[in-house]
Structure formats: C-alpha cells, structure tokens
Write a protein that holds these residues in place. Structure first.
Motif, short mmCIF file in Angstrom:
data_model
loop_
_atom_site.label_atom_id
_atom_site.label_comp_id
_atom_site.label_asym_id
_atom_site.label_seq_id
_atom_site.Cartn_x
_atom_site.Cartn_y
_atom_site.Cartn_z
N HIS A 71 -2.50 -4.17 1.35
CA HIS A 71 -1.11 -3.76 1.16
C HIS A 71 -0.36 -3.78 2.49
O HIS A 71 0.78 -4.28 2.58
N ALA A 75 2.80 -6.11 3.56
CA ALA A 75 4.06 -5.52 4.05
C ALA A 75 4.45 -6.14 5.39
O ALA A 75 5.62 -6.44 5.64
N ARG A 78 5.81 -9.54 4.85
CA ARG A 78 7.18 -9.47 4.31
C ARG A 78 8.17 -9.19 5.42
O ARG A 78 9.25 -9.78 5.49
#
Lengths: 84, 696
Positions: A71, A75, A78
């Motif tokens: 995760h 992130a 991104r």
C-alpha cells in the motif's frame, strides 16, 4: 333424505381422501424444498468457514506487513506520478 | 321422499352407490392380493433374497448421509488457531447411460463429451481461480480418461447400438476438497440439465486440514496423512492419522462418524426428514506454544543460520534448533527448526527433538552443580587449570588418556565459578574426576539424558551416552581417563536441544521436572488439563542453584576471559544493552565426527548456547544449537548466543506489552485475536483473554 346424507358422507370421504393426499403431496414437496434449502445452507456454511480460514491466514503479521508495504509503495508511486 | 323418487330412478341410485361402495372393497381386496397373496422374494446376486413387503419399500427410500467427525483444532496458549478442520465435499458421480443414448454409439460418445465438459466447466467456476483455461483443460482430460476407462469406450464399435453386457453405469470421483460455493452451485446445476437426468451427484462430507501460519508450525504441530484402510467389516475407508508433532496426539483421533437420515424417491430426489442429532464436535487441543514467540524464534534462528550465506563469506550451518521454555511450568513456548537448503519442511526432521549432537561446554554448569550437590566439590576451592601444571600432570595426564585436555585460552588458578566463566575444560575435568562411575550414571539419570522427553510425540531421538561408556568390563581407571573427562565438557554424549532444555529445567526445578507441549484439551465441551508440572523428587539445594546461576551471569559479561564477552560487547554495540545481569548463559562449542548418509564420516562443529532471564529469578530458558558440517570457525558465543539473547529480550518486551494491554483501562489497545476454536470465528475485535494460571 338418507340418500342425500349418504351422498354427502361419500363426498366428505372423497374430499378427505383427496385432501389427505394433497396434504401428503404438499408435505413431500415441502420436504423436497427443505432438503434443498438444507444443502444450500450447508454449502454457505462451508463457504463462510473457507473464507474465515482465508482471512485468518491473511491476518498474520507477515502478510499484514507485506500488504502495508504494498500500500505504501502504491501511494509513493501515485505521489511521484502526480509530481511528474 | 320415496314417493318423490320413481322406482327406476331409485334402482339407478342404488346401483351407482353400490358401485361406489364396491370401490373400497375392491381396493382392499387388491391390496390384500398384492401384499399377502402375491408377496414374494426377489433373488439377489449378493445377500439374502429381498422380501417384497411394504417395509422393504420404505427401507429402499431411506438413505443416510455419513457425517465424519472433525479431527479437532490445535490452538496456541493464547487461543490462536494453528490447525483446524475445514469442511469440504468429496463429489462423486453415479452415471447411468439414458435409454435413448444407448441406441447409438456416436450419440453415446458425444453425450460423454458433453458430460465431461459440463463437469469440468463447473469445477472451474471459482471466480478467484487463476489460469482457468489450463485448469479446465486438465479437469477435462482427467475426467475423459476416467470415463473412457470405466465405460470402455475403446471396445465399442464405431456406430450402432451399445452392445448388451457393456457397462452402462459408472461411479466415479469427480473432485475432492470441493468447498468454493460457486463450484458447488455449478456442480449442482449440472444435474438439472435435461441431458444428464440420469446422472446423480453425491456431495459427501469431508474435511480438509488447514494450518494458518503454516511456516511457523511445521515441526511442532506436524501434519497428517490420509490413506485407504480396511475397516472391521472389510470395507475400505479413508482414514487420516497424525504422523508427527501435536497432530499425532491421541486426543485428536476422530470419533466415529455420525449419520443423518433422509428419503429419496425413484427419480433420485432427496426429501428432508430430520437434521443431524448428536453432531460430532471438534476437540480443541491447547498447546503450550506461543505463536508470537515462535515467530520470533524462527526468524532469529533463520537470520543467524543464513547470515553467512547472505554475506557469501562463510559457509552456513547444516541445521539449527532453538527452543524457549517457561521454567515454572516446563511449557515449551517456542521450538524453531531450520535446515540448510530449505528442503520440504513437512518431510524434514524437527531439529529440536530429532537432531542429535554432542553438547560441548553447555553441560559444564550441570556437571558442577551435580558435583557441588553431591558434596564432592567445594565451591571455594581453587584448581590450577594451567595446561601441563603439576596438578594437571598428577590428576589428568597420569590417567593415560590418549587425547590431551586443552583449553581454548590459557587458564590458571580457577574456582568452580571461574571454571564456568572461562569454560575451562581442564577445570571441568578436575571436577568430573571427583565423581564416581555410579554418580555419573546418576548424573545422566537426574538430568534425563538418553531418556524419553515424555512429550508423547513420535520419532523423538533419545541420544544418551556412548554404548561403551558404562561397559562393566571397562576398568575404572580407563573410565576416568576417557568417559568421566569427556562427560565433564559435553563429549561422549548425544543430546537433542529439547533434552538440554529439560536438563536445565531440572537444574532449577528438580529431577521430576518435565517439559510439556500440551496444556490440556476440550473434549465435548469439558476441559481436561494436562498433568500439572511435578515439583516433587530430589532437587538441588538453593545455594547450589544460586552458585551456578551467579557463574552463568558472569559468563555474559565484559570480563575478557568470559566466553560470553564477545556477545556482551556486540550486544552493547548493536542494541545498546549491557547484558551483564540481564541475561545469564553458557556457551558451548564441540567438534565431532559423525556419519552422514552419502558422505561417510564427516567432521562437524556444534555451536550451542543456553541462556535464561531474568537472572535473579529465572522465568524463561532458551537453548540454541547450530551444526556445521565443515571445520570452519564456529563458536557458541558468536553464533548460537546472539539468537538466544535476541529471543529472550523480545520475549520480555512482548510480555511487557501484553501486561500493559491487560492493565489498560480500556481493555485492549488496537485489535487482538481472541480465543477461537471455531474456524468460523476469527475472533478479531475481541479483548484478549487472560491466560490461566496453568499457562503462566
């Protein structure tokens, strides 16, 4: 009068016979559906337990840490994509 | 009324009612004729003739569904599930070739292809299945092969009707361990297809064993093996047995299967009669393991064992074992096993219980404690441990021992305390020579070397002294020269890591102290505790235990001669903790020659360390053994000690965190996984249960 009563009694006997047969048939039909429902419930209990065991496996610290890192990496990617 | 009805009309009414009245009489007569006069028997190939009576008809409709008993759940000391049963189906198909399909072989073949494809398609209905096409192709090929074999399609002509005597009914296993709802639904739909009305699918109840956190529990929890066995009636049945680890405990042997009755009509439709009564319940076996500690133990052992491989500088060990024991109860809290090359973990030996080694110097505290307790050793006496000194020549060299006794570093005047701190082989030999042969035998008996661990787990290695160690024909002088001296510093003796842990447990708790891996079991809702730890029997005086404990505290200190000095220095540097007084222990290094299959006689080196904490009132005891099958430098203080120290420190931290969590006014901090014996109850979100006094 007595013939009328005899006729009515016979009709009642026939009605009872048909009614009994109908009830028995309905009972059999209900039992058939109940058996199917019984199987369906059991299938779902098995599925539920399978999913529970799967969740138990995935809840190990290693798996949770791996999922957390995945995760965080996503992130980060991104954010980098947004900057570019 | 009579006047209102004409005579002819009355006659017709009487006739009509007479006919109607004759109907039940006729039916009763017909029934009597069929059931009494015509009641006969049907000859059968097997068994007695079938009587054609109403009871037979009823019996034909009654069916039973076998419900096997679950094996049981294995949980750790905090209720975390380590092994459990997952219900599954074994799907079997009873295939009868329909009449219209029998008319032509070509139709029959295409019907078989359609059935195979339908079943294969149903078996891949799992929405999460990867490589669906490949799996489907494999199922299609497998089912087609079985159907071709069973229906002998190779023997059939190219066209025309299927010959008489050709098999037209087949029972086959479609799939086992079917548990995904989508697959079950898809399979149930297959038989609703009009083409396959003569196909009956049986969903037989079965179980699959599931092991959450499997990589942590291979050796200690073990595994099961399922095989076909002949039952009393000569009928073959599948039976699962535990082959190793906790799985092999008799408590987990399944109860006899239960049965649920239902009815079935001539078309194969099932009718409900009653739910299952007295459904078998799963036994819950409470082990002494702590999954969190087990995780730490395995991680530390693996990291240490593979450290050399990562650096690419030194060779890595052949195997390693590490155990953590709670001293007050003897509970084995963690038992980690490691093998070089990561072979199949299920097939690998469980090193803490099965791999033997010569323990080396970690037995010295045990030897000195025994000698002190026996009254042959004065704890204040000073021994001259200088190699070649007059005392050495007089007491050791004069015995005519073939191999000289040497120390790793020069030692001089040492008390028993100093002998342990310096790990002096010469000093230990002096002490060992104070013991008589019978006392050595009693020493082995007291510490349990060579005796079963009593864990009720199969395939344990016993080890023990060499078969010639106590040969009555061996002269006392030779026994003293070889066996007594070798025993003094851990040679001529084979032990497992768990044997060493038990020996130290007995040092602290007496000769009857035993390890245990099972705290008890819940059988049919009743709690059956495992036998309580025995504290009776002979035990060392407190001053003996305190003296040895104090020496082991100083082993892990900054004293340059202490064998734990390197460990002390490194841990101070690595984690900033001065270990002196925090963790006590004893290092051990042994060089042996053992036989390895395929390699002959090989030199091996064992690095070992036994540690405990807190040092004032020991609660946790950890033992680590690593074995290398080469002559590389390999010492207990540098290789086996660090994982033990890290395990003990993390064990203490974990306990403190748990204590804080229990003392928190709001109950738990975050989420805890609570007691759970049911696979359907993950237990997340509940407050962690307090452990009972048995497990603490």
């Amino acid at each position: 009068m007595k013939w009328l009563l005899a006729g009515l009694l016979f009709a009642l006997a026939v009605t009872l016979a048909i009614g009994t047969a109908a009830l028995r048939a309905d009972n059999a039909r209900s039992r058939y559906h109940l058996e199917r429902a019984f199987h369906q419930v059991r299938d779902r209990v098995i599925e539920y337990r399978r999913l529970s065991v799967g969740l138990l496996d995935e809840a190990s610290p290693e798996r949770l840490a791996a999922a957390h890192w995945q995760h965080l990496r996503a992130a980060q990617q991104r954010r980098e994509g947004a900057v570019q | 009324m009579k006047g209102a009805m004409q005579d002819g009309e009355l006659g017709r009414v009487r006739f009509a009612f007479g006919l109607l009245g004759a109907v039940p009489v006729f039916l009763a007569g017909w029934l009597g004729w069929l059931q009494v006069a015509q009641a006969g028997e049907l000859e059968r190939k097997r068994g007695a003739p079938l009587r054609l009576v109403p009871a037979t008809a009823d019996r034909q409709a009654h069916r039973t569904e076998v419900v096997p008993s679950p094996r049981g759940t294995i949980v750790d000391r905090h209720g975390n599930v380590m092994a459990l049963d997952c219900e599954t189906y074994e799907v079997r198909a009873d295939i009868v070739v329909p009449l219209k399909v029998r008319l032509d072989v070509a139709i029959f073949r295409s019907w078989l292809v359609g059935l195979t494809e339908s079943l294969a398609l149903a078996l891949v209905a799992d929405p999460d299945l990867a490589d669906r096409d490949d799996v489907r192709a494999r199922h299609t090929a497998r089912l087609a092969k079985i159907l071709q074999r069973e229906f002998r399609t190779g023997d059939l002509p190219a066209s025309g009707p299927i010959p008489d005597q050709h098999p037209l009914r087949v029972d086959l296993l479609v799939a086992s361990e079917v548990e995904v709802l989508a697959v079950v639904d898809a399979l149930r739909r297959v038989v609703t297809d009009k083409r396959f009305v003569a196909v009956d699918l049986h969903f037989l109840r079965s179980y699959r064993r599931a092991y959450p956190e499997r990589n942590l529990t291979h050796g200690i929890v073990g595994h099961i093996n399922t095989a076909w066995v002949k039952t009393v009636g000569g009928i073959a049945a599948m039976q699962s047995t535990g082959v190793c680890g906790l799985e092999s405990l008799a408590t987990l042997a399944p109860e006899p299967a239960a049965a649920r009755g239902y009815l079935k009509d001539g078309s194969g439709r099932a009718y409900f009669t009653a739910p299952l009564v007295n459904a078998p319940t799963a036994t819950v076996l409470h082990s002494t393991l702590d999954l969190d500690m087990q995780r730490i133990a395995l991680r530390e052992l693996t990291a240490t064992a593979e450290a050399g491989a990562r650096e690419g500088v030194v060779t890595i060990p052949k195997w390693g074992a590490m155990v953590l024991v709670e001293i007050a109860t003897g509970d084995v809290v963690a038992a980690a096993s490691w093998h070089r090359g990561q072979p199949n973990p299920a097939a690998s030996p469980f090193t803490p219980m099965q791999n033997l080694c010569e323990p080396g110097s970690i037995v010295k505290p045990l030897v000195l404690a025994y000698a002190y307790e026996a009254g042959v050793l004065d704890w204040g006496h000073t021994f001259d441990c200088t190699s070649g000194s007059s005392e050495y020549r007089e007491r050791i060299a004069s015995l005519g021992r073939g191999k000289a006794v040497k120390d790793d570093h020069p030692c001089h005047e040492l008390t028993p305390h100093g002998i342990l701190v310096n790990s002096s082989n010469i000093g230990a030999s002096y002490v060992g020579l104070l013991l008589e042969r019978e006392q050595w035998r009693d020493y082995l008996r007291f510490y349990g070397f060579g005796a079963p661990l009593g864990l009720q787990l199969p395939n344990e290695s016993l080890g023990g002294p060499h078969r010639d160690s106590f040969d009555p024909t061996t002269p006392i002088r030779r026994f003293r020269a070889n066996t007594a001296i070798s025993f003094s510093f851990g040679y001529e003796l084979q032990v497992t890591t768990l044997h060493m842990a038990r020996a130290y447990l007995r040092l602290f708790r007496g000769a009857n102290a035993e390890l245990r891996v099972c705290r008890g079991a819940e059988v049919d809702g009743q709690w059956h505790p495992a036998p309580a730890p025995a504290d009776s029997g002979p035990r060392f005086r407190q001053e003996v235990v305190d003296a040895v404990r104090a020496a082991m505290v100083d082993v892990v200190s900054s004293d340059p001669h202490a064998t734990g000095a390197h460990l002390h220095r490194n841990m101070l540097k690595e984690v900033g903790i001065d270990l002196h007084g925090v963790i006590a222990g004893k290092t051990g290094t042994a060089a042996s020659r053992i036989g390895i299959k395929g390699r002959g006689s090989v030199d091996v080196r064992n690095a070992s360390f036994v540690g405990f904490m807190p040092t004032e009132s020991p609660r946790w005891l950890a033992v680590c053994v690593l074995q290398k099958d080469d002559s590389a430098r390999f010492y207990g203080g540098t290789y086996a000690a660090p994982p033990v120290v890290r395990l003990l420190l993390q064990c203490q931290q974990l306990e403190q965190r748990r204590l804080m969590r229990q003392e928190s006014p709001n109950g738990s901090i975050g989420q805890d996984r609570g007691q759970s014996g049911s696979p359907g109850d993950s237990g997340w979100g509940r407050v962690a249960p307090e452990t009972t006094s048995v497990g603490r």
